[in-house]
Design a protein around this motif. Structure first.
Motif, PDB file in Angstrom:
ATOM      1  N   ASN A   1       0.831  -1.204   0.000  1.00 61.00           N
ATOM      2  CA  ASN A   1       0.000   0.000   0.000  1.00 61.00           C
ATOM      3  C   ASN A   1       0.868   1.258   0.000  1.00 61.00           C
ATOM      4  OD1 ASN A   1      -1.549   2.234   1.592  1.00 61.00           O
ATOM      5  ND2 ASN A   1      -3.113   0.875   0.746  1.00 61.00           N
ATOM      6  N   LEU A   2       1.883   1.277   0.860  1.00 58.66           N
ATOM      7  CA  LEU A   2       2.774   2.439   0.957  1.00 58.66           C
ATOM      8  C   LEU A   2       3.493   2.727  -0.352  1.00 58.66           C
ATOM      9  CD1 LEU A   2       4.521   2.063   4.446  1.00 58.66           C
ATOM     10  CD2 LEU A   2       3.088   3.966   3.689  1.00 58.66           C
ATOM     11  N   ILE A   3       3.897   1.682  -1.067  1.00 56.70           N
ATOM     12  CA  ILE A   3       4.654   1.914  -2.300  1.00 56.70           C
ATOM     13  C   ILE A   3       3.747   2.128  -3.505  1.00 56.70           C
ATOM     14  CG2 ILE A   3       6.727   0.756  -1.452  1.00 56.70           C
ATOM     15  CD1 ILE A   3       5.977  -1.641  -3.306  1.00 56.70           C
ATOM     16  N   GLY A   4       2.437   2.153  -3.270  1.00 57.38           N
ATOM     17  CA  GLY A   4       1.515   2.552  -4.326  1.00 57.38           C
ATOM     18  C   GLY A   4       0.925   1.442  -5.173  1.00 57.38           C
ATOM     19  N   VAL A   5       0.974   0.214  -4.702  1.00 58.12           N
ATOM     20  CA  VAL A   5       0.321  -0.878  -5.432  1.00 58.12           C
ATOM     21  C   VAL A   5      -1.189  -0.651  -5.366  1.00 58.12           C
ATOM     22  CG1 VAL A   5      -0.093  -3.377  -5.487  1.00 58.12           C
ATOM     23  CG2 VAL A   5       2.206  -2.499  -5.007  1.00 58.12           C
ATOM     24  N   GLU A   6      -1.864  -0.860  -6.475  1.00 53.61           N
ATOM     25  CA  GLU A   6      -3.307  -0.638  -6.517  1.00 53.61           C
ATOM     26  C   GLU A   6      -4.006  -1.556  -5.524  1.00 53.61           C
ATOM     27  OE1 GLU A   6      -4.326  -1.188 -10.622  1.00 53.61           O
ATOM     28  OE2 GLU A   6      -3.394   0.713 -11.212  1.00 53.61           O
ATOM     29  N   GLU A   7      -4.958  -0.973  -4.802  1.00 54.22           N
ATOM     30  CA  GLU A   7      -5.660  -1.656  -3.712  1.00 54.22           C
ATOM     31  C   GLU A   7      -6.216  -3.023  -4.129  1.00 54.22           C
ATOM     32  OE1 GLU A   7      -6.576  -1.995   0.179  1.00 54.22           O
ATOM     33  OE2 GLU A   7      -5.730  -0.146  -0.604  1.00 54.22           O
ATOM     34  N   GLU A   8      -6.799  -3.092  -5.325  1.00 53.46           N
ATOM     35  CA  GLU A   8      -7.423  -4.357  -5.749  1.00 53.46           C
ATOM     36  C   GLU A   8      -6.403  -5.465  -6.014  1.00 53.46           C
ATOM     37  OE1 GLU A   8      -7.223  -1.757  -9.504  1.00 53.46           O
ATOM     38  OE2 GLU A   8      -7.859  -1.448  -7.441  1.00 53.46           O
ATOM     39  N   ASN A   9      -5.118  -5.123  -6.084  1.00 52.74           N
ATOM     40  CA  ASN A   9      -4.075  -6.128  -6.329  1.00 52.74           C
ATOM     41  C   ASN A   9      -3.366  -6.592  -5.065  1.00 52.74           C
ATOM     42  OD1 ASN A   9      -4.501  -5.922  -9.120  1.00 52.74           O
ATOM     43  ND2 ASN A   9      -3.021  -4.277  -9.306  1.00 52.74           N
ATOM     44  N   ILE A  10      -3.503  -5.838  -4.004  1.00 53.04           N
ATOM     45  CA  ILE A  10      -2.670  -6.064  -2.824  1.00 53.04           C
ATOM     46  C   ILE A  10      -2.859  -7.455  -2.225  1.00 53.04           C
ATOM     47  CG2 ILE A  10      -2.251  -5.329  -0.428  1.00 53.04           C
ATOM     48  CD1 ILE A  10      -2.450  -2.442  -1.402  1.00 53.04           C
ATOM     49  N   TYR A  11      -4.090  -7.873  -1.972  1.00 50.71           N
ATOM     50  CA  TYR A  11      -4.300  -9.158  -1.299  1.00 50.71           C
ATOM     51  C   TYR A  11      -3.704 -10.304  -2.109  1.00 50.71           C
ATOM     52  CZ  TYR A  11      -6.418 -13.116   1.038  1.00 50.71           C
ATOM     53  OH  TYR A  11      -6.592 -14.299   1.703  1.00 50.71           O
ATOM     54  N   ASP A  12      -4.010 -10.341  -3.403  1.00 52.65           N
ATOM     55  CA  ASP A  12      -3.486 -11.425  -4.244  1.00 52.65           C
ATOM     56  C   ASP A  12      -1.965 -11.378  -4.332  1.00 52.65           C
ATOM     57  OD1 ASP A  12      -5.996 -12.502  -4.705  1.00 52.65           O
ATOM     58  OD2 ASP A  12      -6.273 -11.457  -6.616  1.00 52.65           O
ATOM     59  N   ASP A  13      -1.408 -10.174  -4.398  1.00 55.84           N
ATOM     60  CA  ASP A  13       0.048 -10.054  -4.441  1.00 55.84           C
ATOM     61  C   ASP A  13       0.677 -10.585  -3.156  1.00 55.84           C
ATOM     62  OD1 ASP A  13      -0.039  -8.969  -6.979  1.00 55.84           O
ATOM     63  OD2 ASP A  13       0.315  -6.910  -6.330  1.00 55.84           O
ATOM     64  N   VAL A  14       0.102 -10.223  -2.018  1.00 55.36           N
ATOM     65  CA  VAL A  14       0.630 -10.711  -0.740  1.00 55.36           C
ATOM     66  C   VAL A  14       0.539 -12.231  -0.686  1.00 55.36           C
ATOM     67  CG1 VAL A  14       0.255 -10.776   1.764  1.00 55.36           C
ATOM     68  CG2 VAL A  14       0.243  -8.595   0.557  1.00 55.36           C
ATOM     69  N   GLU A  15      -0.599 -12.775  -1.085  1.00 56.05           N
ATOM     70  CA  GLU A  15      -0.748 -14.237  -1.083  1.00 56.05           C
ATOM     71  C   GLU A  15       0.285 -14.896  -1.981  1.00 56.05           C
ATOM     72  OE1 GLU A  15      -2.864 -16.343   0.746  1.00 56.05           O
ATOM     73  OE2 GLU A  15      -3.110 -14.484   1.865  1.00 56.05           O
ATOM     74  N   GLY A  16       0.641 -14.206  -3.064  1.00 52.29           N
ATOM     75  CA  GLY A  16       1.595 -14.767  -4.001  1.00 52.29           C
ATOM     76  C   GLY A  16       3.040 -14.720  -3.535  1.00 52.29           C
ATOM     77  N   ILE A  17       3.371 -13.763  -2.666  1.00 51.51           N
ATOM     78  CA  ILE A  17       4.780 -13.610  -2.278  1.00 51.51           C
ATOM     79  C   ILE A  17       5.099 -14.007  -0.845  1.00 51.51           C
ATOM     80  CG2 ILE A  17       5.228 -11.798  -3.965  1.00 51.51           C
ATOM     81  CD1 ILE A  17       5.103  -9.751  -1.666  1.00 51.51           C
ATOM     82  N   GLU A  18       4.114 -14.048   0.026  1.00 55.40           N
ATOM     83  CA  GLU A  18       4.431 -14.176   1.450  1.00 55.40           C
ATOM     84  C   GLU A  18       5.198 -15.437   1.805  1.00 55.40           C
ATOM     85  OE1 GLU A  18       1.019 -14.063   4.034  1.00 55.40           O
ATOM     86  OE2 GLU A  18      -0.127 -15.351   2.728  1.00 55.40           O
ATOM     87  N   HIS A  19       4.962 -16.538   1.111  1.00 54.38           N
ATOM     88  CA  HIS A  19       5.645 -17.790   1.445  1.00 54.38           C
ATOM     89  C   HIS A  19       7.023 -17.889   0.802  1.00 54.38           C
ATOM     90  CE1 HIS A  19       2.034 -19.239   3.331  1.00 54.38           C
ATOM     91  NE2 HIS A  19       1.346 -19.055   2.224  1.00 54.38           N
ATOM     92  N   HIS A  20       7.352 -16.934  -0.042  1.00 53.85           N
ATOM     93  CA  HIS A  20       8.600 -17.022  -0.795  1.00 53.85           C
ATOM     94  C   HIS A  20       9.679 -16.076  -0.269  1.00 53.85           C
ATOM     95  CE1 HIS A  20       6.650 -19.642  -3.637  1.00 53.85           C
ATOM     96  NE2 HIS A  20       5.638 -18.802  -3.649  1.00 53.85           N
ATOM     97  N   LEU A  21       9.378 -15.372   0.792  1.00 51.79           N
ATOM     98  CA  LEU A  21      10.338 -14.450   1.382  1.00 51.79           C
ATOM     99  C   LEU A  21      10.888 -15.032   2.679  1.00 51.79           C
ATOM    100  CD1 LEU A  21       8.400 -11.087   0.935  1.00 51.79           C
ATOM    101  CD2 LEU A  21      10.359 -11.878  -0.403  1.00 51.79           C
TER     102      LEU A  21
END
Length: 143
Positions: free
Chosen positions: A85-105
């Motif tokens: 959110n802080l870096i300006g990712v569009e709100e409608e993409n945030i949840y799916d993006d987090v789900e996509g990256i959280e296990h890979h960090l």
């Protein structure tokens, strides 16, 4: 260490217990969009691995180990949502993006993102500069 799938279950169980005071197989299944039989199998595995205590027909509770990991998983998810959110990712993409990256960090990467979030929140000029760069990039992409 739990697998990404186990993490999803622990996170959901932790959230349900925090919100409702309990977690039922049907609630977990609904939140994760899986069959109750899949939840039962995973809950049995999490019980065996000492993340929770499962008593058939009585419900489940997280062990101290499960609570600690659940809390950390929720923190990771919330932090990544805040960061995007802080870096300006569009709100409608945030949840799916987090789900996509959280296990890979790695947890080290999560901690560094936490440091960056603190820096961005503590210095409004940095956020303004970032927004200026984004606006410039967007206008260049439009032409």
């Amino acid at each position: 260490m739990p697998t990404p799938s186990m993490e999803d279950y622990i996170e959901q169980i932790y959230l349900l217990i925090e919100q409702k005071g309990y977690a039922r197989v049907s609630d977990i299944a609904g939140n994760l969009s899986v069959q109750p039989s899949a939840v039962t199998k995973m809950v049995q595995k999490l019980d065996k691995d000492n993340y929770l205590i499962y008593e058939k027909y009585r419900g489940l509770t997280l062990t101290p180990k499960g609570k600690k990991i659940g809390k950390r998983l929720v923190y990771r998810h919330d932090l990544l949502e805040l960061f995007l959110n802080l870096i300006g990712v569009e709100e409608e993409n945030i949840y799916d993006d987090v789900e996509g990256i959280e296990h890979h960090l790695s947890w080290n990467a999560i901690d560094r993102i936490g440091d960056l979030v603190q820096l961005l929140q503590g210095d409004p000029t940095l956020l303004s500069r970032l927004k200026e760069i984004q606006e410039k990039t967007e206008s260049e992409n439009e032409t």
